[in-house]
Design an enzyme around this catalytic site. Sequence first.
Site, PDB file in Angstrom:
ATOM      1  CE  LYS A 250      -3.750   2.177   2.729  1.00  0.00           C
ATOM      2  NZ  LYS A 250      -3.183   3.276   3.530  1.00  0.00           N
ATOM      3  CG  HIS A 274      -1.241   7.317   4.529  1.00  0.00           C
ATOM      4  ND1 HIS A 274      -0.613   6.133   4.833  1.00  0.00           N
ATOM      5  CD2 HIS A 274      -1.866   7.696   5.678  1.00  0.00           C
ATOM      6  CE1 HIS A 274      -0.850   5.830   6.102  1.00  0.00           C
ATOM      7  NE2 HIS A 274      -1.619   6.751   6.639  1.00  0.00           N
TER       8      HIS A 274
HETATM    9  C1  FNR Z   1      -5.316   6.645   7.763  1.00  0.00           C
HETATM   10  N1  FNR Z   1      -4.670   5.782   6.892  1.00  0.00           N
HETATM   11  C2  FNR Z   1      -3.989   4.682   7.400  1.00  0.00           C
HETATM   12  N2  FNR Z   1      -3.378   3.818   6.551  1.00  0.00           N
HETATM   13  C3  FNR Z   1      -2.724   2.732   7.036  1.00  0.00           C
HETATM   14  O1  FNR Z   1      -2.178   1.972   6.237  1.00  0.00           O
HETATM   15  N3  FNR Z   1      -2.701   2.490   8.382  1.00  0.00           N
HETATM   16  C4  FNR Z   1      -3.294   3.314   9.289  1.00  0.00           C
HETATM   17  O2  FNR Z   1      -3.253   3.066  10.484  1.00  0.00           O
HETATM   18  C5  FNR Z   1      -3.928   4.480   8.792  1.00  0.00           C
HETATM   19  N4  FNR Z   1      -4.506   5.363   9.653  1.00  0.00           N
HETATM   20  C6  FNR Z   1      -5.217   6.435   9.159  1.00  0.00           C
HETATM   21  C7  FNR Z   1      -5.853   7.295  10.045  1.00  0.00           C
HETATM   22  C8  FNR Z   1      -6.655   8.330   9.544  1.00  0.00           C
HETATM   23  C9  FNR Z   1      -7.367   9.214  10.506  1.00  0.00           C
HETATM   24  C10 FNR Z   1      -6.787   8.520   8.159  1.00  0.00           C
HETATM   25  C11 FNR Z   1      -7.667   9.598   7.595  1.00  0.00           C
HETATM   26  C12 FNR Z   1      -6.128   7.685   7.283  1.00  0.00           C
HETATM   27  C13 FNR Z   1      -4.774   5.966   5.432  1.00  0.00           C
HETATM   28  C14 FNR Z   1      -6.016   5.279   4.882  1.00  0.00           C
HETATM   29  O3  FNR Z   1      -5.879   3.884   4.902  1.00  0.00           O
HETATM   30  C15 FNR Z   1      -6.267   5.700   3.413  1.00  0.00           C
HETATM   31  O4  FNR Z   1      -5.104   5.510   2.652  1.00  0.00           O
HETATM   32  C16 FNR Z   1      -6.715   7.153   3.297  1.00  0.00           C
HETATM   33  O5  FNR Z   1      -7.622   7.476   4.327  1.00  0.00           O
HETATM   34  C17 FNR Z   1      -7.361   7.418   1.944  1.00  0.00           C
HETATM   35  O6  FNR Z   1      -7.672   8.769   1.781  1.00  0.00           O
HETATM   36  P1  FNR Z   1      -9.157   9.369   2.002  1.00  0.00           P
HETATM   37  O7  FNR Z   1     -10.066   8.623   1.099  1.00  0.00           O
HETATM   38  O8  FNR Z   1      -9.441   9.200   3.445  1.00  0.00           O
HETATM   39  O9  FNR Z   1      -9.032  10.805   1.641  1.00  0.00           O
END
Ligand code: FNR
Length: 376
Positions: A250, A274
């Site tokens: 990812k 992300h």
């Molecule tokens: C995340 N994301 C994320 N990704 C991951 O691999 N492990 C994690 O613990 C987290 N934690 C996390 C916390 C918060 C508050 C957010 C908003 C995002 C990233 C998530 O998996 C994803 O890639 C993004 O949220 C995609 O973007 P949008 O659609 O939220 O704008």
Amino acid sequence: NEIYLAGLGGARPGLPTDLHRLEEAARQGLPEQAFGYVAGAAGSESTARANLAVFDQWKIVPRMLRDVGSRDLGTTVLGTAMPAPVVLGPVGVLRILHPEGELAVARAAAALGVTMTLSTASSTAMEEVAAEAGPRWYQLYWPKDRELAASLIGRAADSGFTALVVTLDTFTLAWRPRDLDQAYLPFLQGIGVQNYFSDPVFQKAIGGPVTDANRDLALLHWVANFGNPTLTWDDLAWLREQWDGPIVLKGIQHPEDARRAVDAGMDGIVVSNHGGRQVNGAIAALDALPAIASAVGGETTVLFDSGIRSGADILKALALGAQAVMIGRPYAYALGLGGEEGVRHVLRCLMADLDLTMALSGHSTLADITPALLSR
Ligand code: FNR
């Protein structure tokens, strides 16, 4: 039909059905720290904004008279059957948003047969989440300590998680002004990252189980060790030995990295930045997708996230080469505003919107979706 008739009949749903409005509701309704945690992104947040704006550059060109009376959104991704090409992406420390955190999300996803990706930074131990979850994948933050990595991976396999989603873009937290301007550690103290705190190797490193007396030490140990900036492509061979099921990388944004993932024997990639939370100024995720899909699309599973807010967004990402999309912020806001019911609401709205948008543009199965349905 259920959502539509209820709305037309005046039975207004508790939460907005439009996910941009849902964000506005969260801005109004959630504590500032909780909203800021989810909404925040790196730097001036320009990549986070670009992730959303880029969807407007692509237009769907609807086709008529194609018998869309019976539709099927179902698919199988990495061996997991799905009612629609929609997966809950990993979001850490969900108890910041709601006391039931990851458990509420697990129940909502299970009720709909939707796959949940559990973050390593879960505020609930993975075994507890697994007990309530339906189809589930495990997201790995690959820590510095290999013994800890092996322990987390082994627990995930024992708990029935079927795919390992390895996040490459977050070996350290980025420059995130909203986070820097908030006092998060005291806030986190009361919540904890129980998925680490419950790990025997983690506990060994801090000299025993996490108690009130060593909670600060545990949090600092977590912050210092959750990621490893020295990893290279060569390290993937070790990971492959640890995990028998599919492995997905990812955070891929360059076609050459996608190629390297395939060459390293990985089973899939998530094209993602992300949600703009790591490199401000980075390419909008949807802009990265076409070149990556054309480089490796026929050879591996391509997933997408960062910016999905509607059925049309999902359709566009599928047309540009994704097999399924991950949802991030919208379900976190919904969790904060409405708990398990809120998450269910967001999933149902997205799937219903996708179904209608597909049908009205002349498509009845995912196989019908090709780049030809878009105009830039
Ligand atoms: C995340 N994301 C994320 N990704 C991951 O691999 N492990 C994690 O613990 C987290 N934690 C996390 C916390 C918060 C508050 C957010 C908003 C995002 C990233 C998530 O998996 C994803 O890639 C993004 O949220 C995609 O973007 P949008 O659609 O939220 O704008």
